[in-house]
Design a protein around this motif. Structure first.
Motif, PDB file in Angstrom:
ATOM      1  N   ILE A   1      13.992  22.304   6.391  1.00  0.00           N
ATOM      2  CA  ILE A   1      13.218  21.933   5.215  1.00  0.00           C
ATOM      3  C   ILE A   1      14.172  21.757   4.041  1.00  0.00           C
ATOM      4  O   ILE A   1      15.396  21.758   4.220  1.00  0.00           O
ATOM      5  N   ALA A   2      13.643  21.636   2.834  1.00  0.00           N
ATOM      6  CA  ALA A   2      14.494  21.419   1.651  1.00  0.00           C
ATOM      7  C   ALA A   2      14.797  22.744   0.956  1.00  0.00           C
ATOM      8  O   ALA A   2      14.617  22.891  -0.255  1.00  0.00           O
ATOM      9  N   ASP A   3      15.258  23.724   1.717  1.00  0.00           N
ATOM     10  CA  ASP A   3      15.606  25.036   1.187  1.00  0.00           C
ATOM     11  C   ASP A   3      16.784  25.552   1.997  1.00  0.00           C
ATOM     12  O   ASP A   3      16.620  25.918   3.175  1.00  0.00           O
TER      13      ASP A   3
ATOM     14  N   VAL B   1      11.493  14.892   3.119  1.00  0.00           N
ATOM     15  CA  VAL B   1      11.065  16.271   2.906  1.00  0.00           C
ATOM     16  C   VAL B   1      11.181  16.645   1.431  1.00  0.00           C
ATOM     17  O   VAL B   1      10.263  17.202   0.829  1.00  0.00           O
ATOM     18  N   ALA B   2      12.339  16.315   0.841  1.00  0.00           N
ATOM     19  CA  ALA B   2      12.586  16.672  -0.561  1.00  0.00           C
ATOM     20  C   ALA B   2      11.636  15.955  -1.504  1.00  0.00           C
ATOM     21  O   ALA B   2      11.174  16.534  -2.497  1.00  0.00           O
ATOM     22  N   SER B   3      11.310  14.701  -1.206  1.00  0.00           N
ATOM     23  CA  SER B   3      10.459  13.923  -2.112  1.00  0.00           C
ATOM     24  C   SER B   3       8.977  14.147  -1.863  1.00  0.00           C
ATOM     25  O   SER B   3       8.143  13.755  -2.676  1.00  0.00           O
ATOM     26  N   ASN B   4       8.641  14.792  -0.745  1.00  0.00           N
ATOM     27  CA  ASN B   4       7.236  15.061  -0.443  1.00  0.00           C
ATOM     28  C   ASN B   4       6.861  16.459  -0.952  1.00  0.00           C
ATOM     29  O   ASN B   4       6.651  16.657  -2.147  1.00  0.00           O
ATOM     30  N   ASP B   5       6.807  17.453  -0.080  1.00  0.00           N
ATOM     31  CA  ASP B   5       6.394  18.794  -0.526  1.00  0.00           C
ATOM     32  C   ASP B   5       7.470  19.851  -0.317  1.00  0.00           C
ATOM     33  O   ASP B   5       7.206  21.036  -0.483  1.00  0.00           O
ATOM     34  N   GLY B   6       8.674  19.416   0.048  1.00  0.00           N
ATOM     35  CA  GLY B   6       9.765  20.359   0.261  1.00  0.00           C
ATOM     36  C   GLY B   6       9.840  20.895   1.675  1.00  0.00           C
ATOM     37  O   GLY B   6      10.789  21.604   2.014  1.00  0.00           O
ATOM     38  N   ALA B   7       8.858  20.570   2.488  1.00  0.00           N
ATOM     39  CA  ALA B   7       8.849  21.055   3.872  1.00  0.00           C
ATOM     40  C   ALA B   7       8.591  19.948   4.887  1.00  0.00           C
ATOM     41  O   ALA B   7       9.256  19.879   5.922  1.00  0.00           O
TER      42      ALA B   7
END
Length: 199
Positions: A126-128, A170-176
């Motif tokens: 994901i974006a984390d 992922v980053a531009s949607n909801d981060g996941a």
């Protein structure tokens, strides 16, 4: 006479295809491609992905949900994918510890493999970055577990971390969750996997 293949895809929001505006996710894409590529094959695809599900949740429901759909004389396949939600930190604690997740996975997969052909797809990134470290660690342990019980396992986390389409969506949607292009990328990795391609 057509081959009758029924597949249950069991897991979390990534199995569900959350975020995909086409609602196909990776499960719909690989099922459709399999039917297109195999003359005489008819695929029935059951998406049993539930948002926020952890390995604990899947342990409780997989058998009842799949048995209702796979009762009969036809080819059966169970495809599992979970783990991202287990690695989420809530109220200072990981939702499901790695040892507990591995215990759940062993119970699920060993039992399922005694009844049907089983495949396992590893958790995606994901974006984390901190959570991705936990996802990578869990992924490596799940791969070893699956090897020990002879369940084919496909790791996708490294491929997708290096994939700009997946990570950008992922980053531009909801981060996941990605959108359709990201799920298309994941579907392409799975479709090229020899354990899937050889079906």
């Amino acid at each position: 006479m057509k081959r009758d293949l029924r597949i249950c895809f069991i897991g979390d929001s990534f199995v569900n295809g959350t975020g995909d505006e086409t609602t196909l996710g990776w499960t719909g894409r690989i099922s459709a491609q399999l039917e297109r590529d195999r003359e005489g094959l008819e695929v029935t695809h059951y998406n049993l992905g539930i948002r926020r599900n952890t390995s604990e949740d899947i342990l409780k429901r997989w058998r009842e949900e799949s048995s209702q759909r796979l009762e009969g004389d036809f080819e059966k396949l169970l495809v599992f994918s979970f783990g991202v939600n287990d690695t989420v930190i809530e109220n200072g604690n990981q939702r499901v510890s790695k040892p507990r997740c591995l215990k759940n996975a062993h119970a699920i997969l060993s039992s399922a493999a005694s009844e049907s052909r089983v495949l396992m797809i590893g958790p995606p990134p994901i974006a984390d970055s901190e959570q991705n470290t936990r996802i990578r660690d869990l992924d490596a342990s799940l791969a070893l577990l699956c090897q020990s019980i002879s369940v084919p396992y496909l790791s996708v986390v490294s491929e997708l971390i290096d994939d700009p389409i997946w990570m950008q969506e992922v980053a531009s949607n909801d981060g996941a969750h990605p959108r359709s292009a990201g799920y298309t990328r994941l579907a392409s990795f799975i479709s090229a996997w020899e354990e899937w391609d050889g079906y």
